[in-house]
Design a protein around this motif. Structure first.
Motif, PDB file in Angstrom:
ATOM      1  N   GLU A 168       0.863  -1.179   0.000  1.00  0.00           N
ATOM      2  CA  GLU A 168       0.000   0.000   0.000  1.00  0.00           C
ATOM      3  C   GLU A 168       0.895   1.223   0.000  1.00  0.00           C
ATOM      4  O   GLU A 168       1.837   1.322   0.796  1.00  0.00           O
ATOM      5  N   VAL A 169       0.593   2.158  -0.873  1.00  0.00           N
ATOM      6  CA  VAL A 169       1.407   3.367  -1.010  1.00  0.00           C
ATOM      7  C   VAL A 169       0.618   4.566  -0.507  1.00  0.00           C
ATOM      8  O   VAL A 169      -0.538   4.777  -0.884  1.00  0.00           O
ATOM      9  N   THR A 170       1.229   5.334   0.378  1.00  0.00           N
ATOM     10  CA  THR A 170       0.658   6.591   0.836  1.00  0.00           C
ATOM     11  C   THR A 170       1.635   7.703   0.451  1.00  0.00           C
ATOM     12  O   THR A 170       2.764   7.411   0.035  1.00  0.00           O
ATOM     13  N   PRO A 171       1.260   8.953   0.595  1.00  0.00           N
ATOM     14  CA  PRO A 171       2.201  10.024   0.268  1.00  0.00           C
ATOM     15  C   PRO A 171       3.482   9.963   1.095  1.00  0.00           C
ATOM     16  O   PRO A 171       4.537  10.410   0.644  1.00  0.00           O
ATOM     17  N   GLU A 172       3.404   9.373   2.293  1.00  0.00           N
ATOM     18  CA  GLU A 172       4.566   9.344   3.183  1.00  0.00           C
ATOM     19  C   GLU A 172       5.307   8.022   3.216  1.00  0.00           C
ATOM     20  O   GLU A 172       6.483   7.983   3.569  1.00  0.00           O
ATOM     21  N   SER A 173       4.635   6.914   2.868  1.00  0.00           N
ATOM     22  CA  SER A 173       5.262   5.622   3.133  1.00  0.00           C
ATOM     23  C   SER A 173       4.885   4.536   2.142  1.00  0.00           C
ATOM     24  O   SER A 173       3.889   4.635   1.411  1.00  0.00           O
ATOM     25  N   PHE A 174       5.715   3.490   2.133  1.00  0.00           N
ATOM     26  CA  PHE A 174       5.394   2.210   1.510  1.00  0.00           C
ATOM     27  C   PHE A 174       5.039   1.266   2.662  1.00  0.00           C
ATOM     28  O   PHE A 174       5.798   1.147   3.621  1.00  0.00           O
ATOM     29  N   GLN A 175       3.891   0.581   2.544  1.00  0.00           N
ATOM     30  CA  GLN A 175       3.460  -0.340   3.584  1.00  0.00           C
ATOM     31  C   GLN A 175       3.317  -1.730   2.966  1.00  0.00           C
ATOM     32  O   GLN A 175       2.426  -1.971   2.158  1.00  0.00           O
ATOM     33  N   VAL A 176       4.222  -2.600   3.340  1.00  0.00           N
ATOM     34  CA  VAL A 176       4.288  -3.938   2.761  1.00  0.00           C
ATOM     35  C   VAL A 176       3.560  -4.922   3.674  1.00  0.00           C
ATOM     36  O   VAL A 176       3.853  -5.006   4.874  1.00  0.00           O
TER      37      VAL A 176
END
Length: 251
Positions: free
Chosen positions: A166-174
């Protein structure tokens, strides 16, 4: 994974508050002690290995870690803790799961029930909300610290065995299956990625949108639950705007 990034925002906020209250080491020690009952060697005991890694990520001294392991393995008279998961509903029908480690089941159940009731929620029966959550590995990386774009990160994570990114403006969440969490973590770190969060946790599969006073009521319930010494983790399936969450943080 709708709402997942905002849910993690809440978890991070609470982690910092627990540290300020001086309770995080006690909770981590208890988690290590219980995990060590299945074996005192982290190399052969995955639960212990994860608990120790979590403790070290919170800057817990090695002496505390070793003492907790000795208690769990019976070398140092460890307490008779058991792991219990409570389930219920918070304000606005939010599903809540409470993970506890306790040496007195009756005391903890009464405490948790009282907190739910006092804060506008209801403690439910086992299984009433568990179906709304999935146990997953979670690895979070700051996008500013990564040299990869979205496509590159997705390819790297999937090749390492992850289920989703999941991609957010601040992070990659695997997101990973619990069984391959460590394997994926090692693969990402070997490629130069730094995980700001690395844990096996409960992720909601659907969420409830909260606004206004409902946010304050829900966060007050989480605060009260996490303030209990027996409670290790609280998971809830709600999301809210980052600005509203920030307002609660500073209130």
């Amino acid at each position: 994974m709708a709402g997942h990034s905002k849910w993690k925002n809440i978890q991070h906020r609470k982690g910092r508050q627990d540290a300020l209250r001086g309770k995080i080491f006690a909770k981590l020690s208890r988690e290590i002690t219980v995990a060590a009952r299945s074996g005192s060697d982290p190399e052969t005991n995955q639960r212990l290995r994860l608990a120790v890694a979590k403790a070290r990520s919170n800057n817990m001294p090695n002496d505390n870690v070793e003492r907790a392991i000795k208690k769990g393995s019976g070398e140092d008279g460890g307490g008779n803790y058991e792991s219990i998961m409570y389930e219920g509903y918070g304000p606005s029908g939010v599903a809540v799961m409470v993970e506890a480690l306790t040496d007195n089941r009756n005391r903890t159940a009464a405490d948790v029930r009282h907190i739910f009731s006092k804060r506008g929620g209801n403690l439910g029966e086992a299984g009433c909300v568990a179906w709304m959550f999935a146990r997953k590995g979670l690895l979070v990386m700051d996008r500013e610290e990564s040299e990869r774009n979205e496509d590159d990160m997705l390819l790297l994570a999937l090749e390492a065995g992850a289920e989703d990114v999941e991609v957010t403006p601040e992070s990659f969440q695997v997101i990973t299956a619990p069984e391959v969490f460590e394997e994926v973590k090692v693969a990402l770190e070997s490629e130069g990625e730094n995980c700001s969060t690395a844990e096996v946790t409960m992720i909601p599969e659907n969420t409830v949108e909260l606004t206004g006073d409902s946010i304050d009521k829900m966060l007050a319930l989480i605060d009260a639950l996490e303030d209990n010494d027996d409670v290790q983790n609280v998971y809830a399936n709600f999301e809210a705007d980052d600005a509203d969450l920030a307002n609660y943080q500073s209130s």
